[in-house]
Enzyme design. Structure first.
Site, PDB file in Angstrom:
ATOM      1  N   ASP A  62       5.535  18.511  10.475  1.00 15.74           N
ATOM      2  CA  ASP A  62       4.432  17.634  10.894  1.00 15.74           C
ATOM      3  C   ASP A  62       3.260  18.545  11.194  1.00 15.74           C
ATOM      4  O   ASP A  62       3.289  19.306  12.164  1.00 15.74           O
ATOM      5  CB  ASP A  62       4.837  16.847  12.145  1.00 15.74           C
ATOM      6  CG  ASP A  62       3.710  15.944  12.656  1.00 15.74           C
ATOM      7  OD1 ASP A  62       2.571  16.047  12.161  1.00 15.74           O
ATOM      8  OD2 ASP A  62       3.989  15.138  13.563  1.00 15.74           O
ATOM      9  N   PHE A  94      -8.562   6.424   6.726  1.00 13.84           N
ATOM     10  CA  PHE A  94      -8.622   5.020   7.138  1.00 13.84           C
ATOM     11  C   PHE A  94      -9.120   4.209   5.954  1.00 13.84           C
ATOM     12  O   PHE A  94     -10.010   4.652   5.213  1.00 13.84           O
ATOM     13  CB  PHE A  94      -9.586   4.855   8.318  1.00 13.84           C
ATOM     14  CG  PHE A  94      -9.026   5.362   9.621  1.00 13.84           C
ATOM     15  CD1 PHE A  94      -8.403   4.489  10.507  1.00 13.84           C
ATOM     16  CD2 PHE A  94      -9.102   6.705   9.945  1.00 13.84           C
ATOM     17  CE1 PHE A  94      -7.871   4.957  11.703  1.00 13.84           C
ATOM     18  CE2 PHE A  94      -8.580   7.182  11.150  1.00 13.84           C
ATOM     19  CZ  PHE A  94      -7.959   6.303  12.032  1.00 13.84           C
ATOM     20  N   VAL A  96     -11.144   1.350   3.861  1.00 14.19           N
ATOM     21  CA  VAL A  96     -12.549   0.952   4.015  1.00 14.19           C
ATOM     22  C   VAL A  96     -12.684  -0.283   4.911  1.00 14.19           C
ATOM     23  O   VAL A  96     -13.688  -0.431   5.614  1.00 14.19           O
ATOM     24  CB  VAL A  96     -13.250   0.676   2.653  1.00 14.19           C
ATOM     25  CG1 VAL A  96     -13.793   1.948   2.067  1.00 14.19           C
ATOM     26  CG2 VAL A  96     -12.324  -0.020   1.681  1.00 14.19           C
ATOM     27  N   TYR A 193     -13.748  10.874   6.668  1.00 15.60           N
ATOM     28  CA  TYR A 193     -12.911  11.466   5.622  1.00 15.60           C
ATOM     29  C   TYR A 193     -13.720  12.490   4.823  1.00 15.60           C
ATOM     30  O   TYR A 193     -13.258  13.616   4.563  1.00 15.60           O
ATOM     31  CB  TYR A 193     -12.377  10.359   4.699  1.00 15.60           C
ATOM     32  CG  TYR A 193     -11.507  10.870   3.578  1.00 15.60           C
ATOM     33  CD1 TYR A 193     -10.170  11.194   3.813  1.00 15.60           C
ATOM     34  CD2 TYR A 193     -12.009  11.038   2.283  1.00 15.60           C
ATOM     35  CE1 TYR A 193      -9.367  11.672   2.780  1.00 15.60           C
ATOM     36  CE2 TYR A 193     -11.210  11.512   1.260  1.00 15.60           C
ATOM     37  CZ  TYR A 193      -9.895  11.823   1.511  1.00 15.60           C
ATOM     38  OH  TYR A 193      -9.097  12.300   0.493  1.00 15.60           O
ATOM     39  N   LYS A 197     -13.140  16.669   4.486  1.00 16.74           N
ATOM     40  CA  LYS A 197     -12.898  17.378   3.224  1.00 16.74           C
ATOM     41  C   LYS A 197     -14.015  18.390   2.923  1.00 16.74           C
ATOM     42  O   LYS A 197     -13.754  19.436   2.312  1.00 16.74           O
ATOM     43  CB  LYS A 197     -12.725  16.382   2.075  1.00 16.74           C
ATOM     44  CG  LYS A 197     -11.470  15.486   2.213  1.00 16.74           C
ATOM     45  CD  LYS A 197     -10.156  16.273   2.185  1.00 16.74           C
ATOM     46  CE  LYS A 197      -8.943  15.358   2.064  1.00 16.74           C
ATOM     47  NZ  LYS A 197      -7.663  16.078   2.092  1.00 16.74           N
ATOM     48  N   VAL A 230      -6.615   8.723  -7.361  1.00 12.77           N
ATOM     49  CA  VAL A 230      -5.198   8.596  -7.716  1.00 12.77           C
ATOM     50  C   VAL A 230      -4.556   7.380  -7.047  1.00 12.77           C
ATOM     51  O   VAL A 230      -4.739   7.151  -5.839  1.00 12.77           O
ATOM     52  CB  VAL A 230      -4.436   9.871  -7.287  1.00 12.77           C
ATOM     53  CG1 VAL A 230      -2.978   9.779  -7.708  1.00 12.77           C
ATOM     54  CG2 VAL A 230      -5.090  11.109  -7.898  1.00 12.77           C
ATOM     55  N   ARG A 231      -3.760   6.643  -7.825  1.00 16.39           N
ATOM     56  CA  ARG A 231      -3.063   5.470  -7.302  1.00 16.39           C
ATOM     57  C   ARG A 231      -1.942   5.883  -6.337  1.00 16.39           C
ATOM     58  O   ARG A 231      -0.866   6.325  -6.778  1.00 16.39           O
ATOM     59  CB  ARG A 231      -2.455   4.655  -8.463  1.00 16.39           C
ATOM     60  CG  ARG A 231      -3.491   3.967  -9.336  1.00 16.39           C
ATOM     61  CD  ARG A 231      -2.845   3.082 -10.402  1.00 16.39           C
ATOM     62  NE  ARG A 231      -2.095   3.826 -11.403  1.00 16.39           N
ATOM     63  CZ  ARG A 231      -2.610   4.404 -12.490  1.00 16.39           C
ATOM     64  NH1 ARG A 231      -3.898   4.319 -12.727  1.00 16.39           N
ATOM     65  NH2 ARG A 231      -1.829   5.039 -13.340  1.00 16.39           N
ATOM     66  N   THR A 232      -2.241   5.796  -5.049  1.00 16.87           N
ATOM     67  CA  THR A 232      -1.263   6.104  -4.000  1.00 16.87           C
ATOM     68  C   THR A 232      -1.489   5.099  -2.876  1.00 16.87           C
ATOM     69  O   THR A 232      -2.422   4.290  -2.926  1.00 16.87           O
ATOM     70  CB  THR A 232      -1.490   7.514  -3.418  1.00 16.87           C
ATOM     71  OG1 THR A 232      -2.801   7.544  -2.816  1.00 16.87           O
ATOM     72  CG2 THR A 232      -1.389   8.599  -4.484  1.00 16.87           C
TER      73      THR A 232
HETATM   74  P1  NDP Z   1      -0.597   9.220   0.659  1.00 19.99           P
HETATM   75  O1  NDP Z   1      -1.093   8.456   1.828  1.00 19.99           O
HETATM   76  O2  NDP Z   1       0.121   8.548  -0.428  1.00 19.99           O
HETATM   77  O3  NDP Z   1       0.303  10.454   1.168  1.00 19.99           O
HETATM   78  C1  NDP Z   1      -0.114  11.249   2.226  1.00 19.99           C
HETATM   79  C2  NDP Z   1       1.032  12.149   2.605  1.00 19.99           C
HETATM   80  O4  NDP Z   1       0.603  12.990   3.704  1.00 19.99           O
HETATM   81  C3  NDP Z   1       2.253  11.368   3.103  1.00 19.99           C
HETATM   82  O5  NDP Z   1       3.431  12.050   2.696  1.00 19.99           O
HETATM   83  C4  NDP Z   1       2.094  11.446   4.615  1.00 19.99           C
HETATM   84  O6  NDP Z   1       3.316  11.330   5.315  1.00 19.99           O
HETATM   85  C5  NDP Z   1       1.568  12.863   4.722  1.00 19.99           C
HETATM   86  N1  NDP Z   1       1.031  13.159   6.054  1.00 19.99           N
HETATM   87  C6  NDP Z   1       0.032  12.552   6.721  1.00 19.99           C
HETATM   88  N2  NDP Z   1      -0.121  13.106   7.929  1.00 19.99           N
HETATM   89  C7  NDP Z   1       0.803  14.108   8.027  1.00 19.99           C
HETATM   90  C8  NDP Z   1       1.142  15.040   9.021  1.00 19.99           C
HETATM   91  N3  NDP Z   1       0.530  15.056  10.204  1.00 19.99           N
HETATM   92  N4  NDP Z   1       2.130  15.933   8.755  1.00 19.99           N
HETATM   93  C9  NDP Z   1       2.759  15.929   7.588  1.00 19.99           C
HETATM   94  N5  NDP Z   1       2.511  15.039   6.600  1.00 19.99           N
HETATM   95  C10 NDP Z   1       1.528  14.144   6.825  1.00 19.99           C
HETATM   96  O7  NDP Z   1      -1.915   9.955   0.101  1.00 19.99           O
HETATM   97  P2  NDP Z   1      -2.219  10.731  -1.268  1.00 19.99           P
HETATM   98  O8  NDP Z   1      -0.966  11.179  -1.916  1.00 19.99           O
HETATM   99  O9  NDP Z   1      -3.203   9.924  -2.009  1.00 19.99           O
HETATM  100  O10 NDP Z   1      -3.019  12.000  -0.702  1.00 19.99           O
HETATM  101  C11 NDP Z   1      -2.528  13.331  -0.728  1.00 19.99           C
HETATM  102  C12 NDP Z   1      -3.721  14.252  -0.531  1.00 19.99           C
HETATM  103  O11 NDP Z   1      -4.651  14.075  -1.606  1.00 19.99           O
HETATM  104  C13 NDP Z   1      -4.510  13.986   0.752  1.00 19.99           C
HETATM  105  O12 NDP Z   1      -4.907  15.214   1.322  1.00 19.99           O
HETATM  106  C14 NDP Z   1      -5.707  13.213   0.253  1.00 19.99           C
HETATM  107  O13 NDP Z   1      -6.815  13.320   1.129  1.00 19.99           O
HETATM  108  C15 NDP Z   1      -5.948  13.882  -1.075  1.00 19.99           C
HETATM  109  N6  NDP Z   1      -6.739  13.118  -2.030  1.00 19.99           N
HETATM  110  C16 NDP Z   1      -6.295  11.911  -2.484  1.00 19.99           C
HETATM  111  C17 NDP Z   1      -7.041  11.204  -3.411  1.00 19.99           C
HETATM  112  C18 NDP Z   1      -6.577   9.904  -3.984  1.00 19.99           C
HETATM  113  O14 NDP Z   1      -7.329   9.301  -4.761  1.00 19.99           O
HETATM  114  N7  NDP Z   1      -5.387   9.418  -3.666  1.00 19.99           N
HETATM  115  C19 NDP Z   1      -8.349  11.706  -3.888  1.00 19.99           C
HETATM  116  C20 NDP Z   1      -8.703  13.012  -3.361  1.00 19.99           C
HETATM  117  C21 NDP Z   1      -7.914  13.662  -2.467  1.00 19.99           C
HETATM  118  P3  NDP Z   1       3.864   9.892   5.876  1.00 19.99           P
HETATM  119  O15 NDP Z   1       4.545   9.225   4.729  1.00 19.99           O
HETATM  120  O16 NDP Z   1       4.775  10.305   6.972  1.00 19.99           O
HETATM  121  O17 NDP Z   1       2.664   9.113   6.356  1.00 19.99           O
END
Ligand code: NDP
Length: 276
Positions: A62, A94, A96, A193, A197, A230-232
């Protein structure tokens, strides 16, 4: 102690992080670790890759918890003598439509995306092995946000010699001003956010300069990378890329070939260095 090489990905129980691990399991010669703050979610991710025939390992991590970071760093130091590839992917945003007050969004977002990721780097950089690769998952949003800052702030973020301490103070100042509702007057854009970054990309540039100066012969490459949209769970289903497509640029930075000297200290999208 094992001589096996090791790659560690934060926040890799889902989303882009999990896609990075999947790709590394196929391409990286060594052990690949899923890390997650929640052990159950991490182990489920290990099991889902196992069902695809891929073998990932797991360690709890974490990034908001300094004790969890130092425990993990000590584990990798003892078991592998350090870390070969570190991808700081964990992050939050967060939505929007979220009605959480901006002051809270600013504090919470900066805490994980900037301050906790910096804690990871502070604890892990000393154990990154020679030839290591460090990738900080930043965003095009951070580059856009840079251009929305006041000219004075932009000048600091682009400075070739901004000290790490000054960057940390600037990020703290954003949070403090946001709490008083004064951040826009002080030259900051209205996006927690984005600022987190901008800070992470600037931090990547600073730490790359430190590595070049302090460990000039170790050939470590450290960059900030963007996955695209990215679709997440974070970005939603309208985003244009699959997690695998988003992971590609980050995996490229993690696997820059032995002996490569660049990119280093850059912001990289789609395998190309971007202007900052
Ligand atoms: P998701 O929300 O799908 O995944 C985020 C991941 O980070 C989860 O595994 C979450 O764990 C974990 N996480 C959050 N807080 C902590 C913490 N304190 N310690 C350990 N793990 C933590 O997001 P994405 O996969 O989309 O994002 C991954 C990265 O890519 C991020 O840094 C995001 O800002 C960046 N990004 C994403 C974009 C997008 O379009 N999706 C675009 C540009 C950048 P848990 O499941 O426990 O919450």
């Amino acid at each position: 102690m094992s001589t096996t090489r090791v790659a560690v990905v934060t926040g890799s129980n889902k989303g882009i992080g999990l896609a990075i691990v999947r790709a590394l399991c196929k391409q990286f010669q060594g052990d690949v670790y899923i890390t997650a703050r929640n052990v159950g979610r991490g182990q489920e991710a290990v099991a889902s890759l196992a069902s695809e025939g891929l073998k990932a390992m797991f360690h709890q991590l974490d990034i908001d918890d300094l004790n969890s970071i130092t425990t993990a760093a000590a584990f990798f130091k003892e078991k592998y003598g350090g870390v070969d590839v570190l991808i700081n992917n964990a992050g939050i945003a967060f939505g929007v439509a979220d009605s959480t007050p901006f002051a809270v969004q600013a504090e919470v977002t900066l805490k994980t995306n900037f301050f906790a990721t910096r804690d990871m780097l502070t604890q892990f950089l000393p154990i990154i092995k020679a030839g290591g690769r460090v990738v900080n998952v930043s965003s095009f949003v951070g580059a856009r946000t840079l251009n929305q800052c006041s000219p004075a702030l932009q000048q600091r973020f682009r400075s070739e010699d901004i000290p790490e301490e000054e960057l940390v103070e600037l990020m703290q100042e954003f949070v403090n001003k946001a709490k008083k509702g004064e951040h826009t007057q002080a030259g900051w854009p209205d996006t927690a956010y984005g600022v987190s970054k901008t800070g992470l990309t600037t931090l990547s540039m600073i730490l790359a300069r430190h590595l070049s100066k302090e460990r000039p012969n170790d050939g470590i490459l450290l960059n900030a990378g963007c996955p695209g949209w990215v679709r997440t769970d974070m970005a939603g289903s309208n985003a244009t890329r699959s997690p695998e497509e988003g992971a590609a640029n980050l995996v490229y930075l993690a696997l820059l070939p032995p002996g490569a000297t660049e990119p280093h200290g850059k912001f990289v999208s789609d395998k190309e260095v971007q202007p900052w």
